[in-house]
Design an enzyme around this catalytic site. Structure first.
Site, PDB file in Angstrom:
ATOM      1  N   TYR A 194       0.852  -1.182   0.000  1.00 29.80           N
ATOM      2  CA  TYR A 194       0.000   0.000   0.000  1.00 29.80           C
ATOM      3  C   TYR A 194       0.896   1.242   0.000  1.00 29.80           C
ATOM      4  CZ  TYR A 194      -3.986  -3.066   0.575  1.00 29.80           C
ATOM      5  OH  TYR A 194      -4.931  -4.025   0.362  1.00 29.80           O
ATOM      6  N   ARG A 370      -6.687 -15.897   9.872  1.00 30.56           N
ATOM      7  CA  ARG A 370      -7.532 -16.979   9.364  1.00 30.56           C
ATOM      8  C   ARG A 370      -8.001 -17.916  10.473  1.00 30.56           C
ATOM      9  NH1 ARG A 370      -3.302 -18.863   4.906  1.00 30.56           N
ATOM     10  NH2 ARG A 370      -1.955 -18.029   6.550  1.00 30.56           N
TER      11      ARG A 370
END
Length: 422
Positions: A194, A370
């Site tokens: 980013y 996750r």
């Protein structure tokens, strides 16, 4: 009468079988001036639950379930600091219209006894947001935007001084908006390719002015953002910085420079670093490790051209990295040896044994991603001695689910949405 947060903070996980290192992870911990009920933090990861760019009831349920599941803090993500900071048009960006929906989420998290953090970032040139000003995203240097090619945005321009100053102010404005929404902490996204990561990386920052070249110059924008956010929120609000250990591609940021980045951010007063890695636009599964769910990713693409491109070129551009628990640990230990500041480890934590190892190695916080998608109550059940390992098998189909209506979920557990209740 004590508040729900104060009452829940006193939760004791009573398993007599818990050894000393694992018990440390469940003890209250301080993050800057903030007390967390334990050392577990939900990772900032895109949820896909902001239709129209507005936080939904599904996003509230998602984070409430994780808070009820026992974490000390959950991180809402991804919140762009301005409209041009979105990777695509449906993402959330900070503005008055999202403050009240976000306040409902932080209220629900607090009622469940956890703290709430908001991940703030800017995507830079990694964008297919066709609403971006002028039709061209920007980054540190002019570049080809592979991600946006098929929506008519193949090129990105280099940022001007005015662009840079605007982005710094947008981070500050977004931080104050986050506080109005009730967040306890902020995570500044400086990794994963980013914008702030694009400036840090020698592979994408080819500037020759004071914002590029040697590491001190490439660090200038992340440092200026950290300073501006700190100026806006004051000393009491914890600021975490998510940084890369390695970019994972030739010519990118490597570990030796990552260690220097950590030292500078420590000196600048960051409250903790979240140590990660990878470049989403070029090697997305360097971050996740495990299987590549290409078929499912093709299914969720919104345009015929994107589906065709992913089907044809996906096998060549998406590299598979085998999963092993704590896959960033060796690199993270090098940073641990170099700084005294709190470090939050992320990357393949799926078992009580992994948590024990991280506590033994001196990490301050355990960041779960996750594992909490598969088992929102993983922390609570681990603390009670009822679960030693998450059901997550790194199939990574949850990555594709982020782009389906309704957002991220684990397709392996048979549960449509987290339903944990205390």
């Amino acid at each position: 009468m004590s508040s729900p947060l104060a009452a829940a903070t006193a939760i004791v996980y009573p398993s007599a079988a818990m050894n000393e290192m694992l018990r440390r992870a469940f003890e209250p911990a301080r993050l800057g001036g903030l007390e967390l009920r334990n050392r577990f933090v939900k990772a900032g990861a895109y949820e896909g639950m902001c239709p129209g760019g507005v936080p939904s009831e599904a996003l509230l349920r998602h984070h409430r379930a994780i808070a009820e599941g026992g974490v000390g803090m959950t991180t809402v993500a991804y919140c762009a600091v301005g409209p041009d900071g979105r990777t695509f048009a449906q993402q959330m960006h900070m503005r008055e219209a999202v403050v009240e929906p976000l306040r409902r989420i932080t209220d629900a998290v607090h009622e469940a006894g956890a703290r709430a953090s908001l991940q703030l970032g800017h995507c830079g040139w990694f964008s297919r947001n066709t609403e971006v000003s002028g039709g061209r995203p920007f980054g540190p240097s002019p570049t080809w935007n592979m991600y946006g090619t098929l929506v008519g945005m193949p090129l990105a321009r280099g940022m001007t001084e005015a662009d840079i100053r605007q982005v710094i102010m947008e981070f500050g404005d977004a931080a104050t908006g986050a506080l109005r929404a009730g967040f306890d902490a902020l995570e500044l996204h400086m990794g994963h390719g980013y914008l702030l990561s694009q400036f840090l990386s020698p592979g994408t920052n080819r500037r020759t002015d004071r914002w590029g070249g040697r590491l001190a110059n490439r660090l200038r924008l992340p440092v200026e953002v950290l300073r501006e956010v700190r100026r806006r929120v004051g000393p009491a609000v914890p600021l975490l910085c998510k940084t890369n250990l390695r970019d994972g591609f030739r010519g990118g940021l490597e570990l030796d420079e990552a260690i220097e980045v950590a030292k500078v951010l420590e000196a600048e007063g960051a409250d903790a670093l979240v140590l990660s890695g990878g470049y989403t636009s070029w090697n997305p599964f360097y971050l996740f490790r495990g299987e590549i769910p290409l078929r499912q990713m093709v299914e969720v693409e919104h345009t015929r051209w994107m589906r065709a491109a992913l089907r044809c070129f996906g096998p060549f551009v998406m590299h598979e990295y085998p999963f092993r628990e704590l896959y960033f640990l060796e690199d993270a230990l090098r940073v641990r040896a170099a700084v005294k500041m709190p470090l939050a480890y992320v990357g393949g934590v799926v078992s009580a044994e992994g948590v024990e190892r991280l506590m033994r190695e001196g990490f301050d916080f355990v960041v779960l991603g996750r594992a909490l998608v598969a088992d929102p109550d993983f922390v609570r059940r681990m603390g009670e001695g009822r679960l030693r390992r998450s059901r997550c098998d790194a199939c990574n189909r949850c990555v594709a689910e982020m782009d389906r209506p309704g957002g991220v979920r684990c397709v392996c557990t048979g549960e449509e949405r987290p339903t944990v209740r205390t």
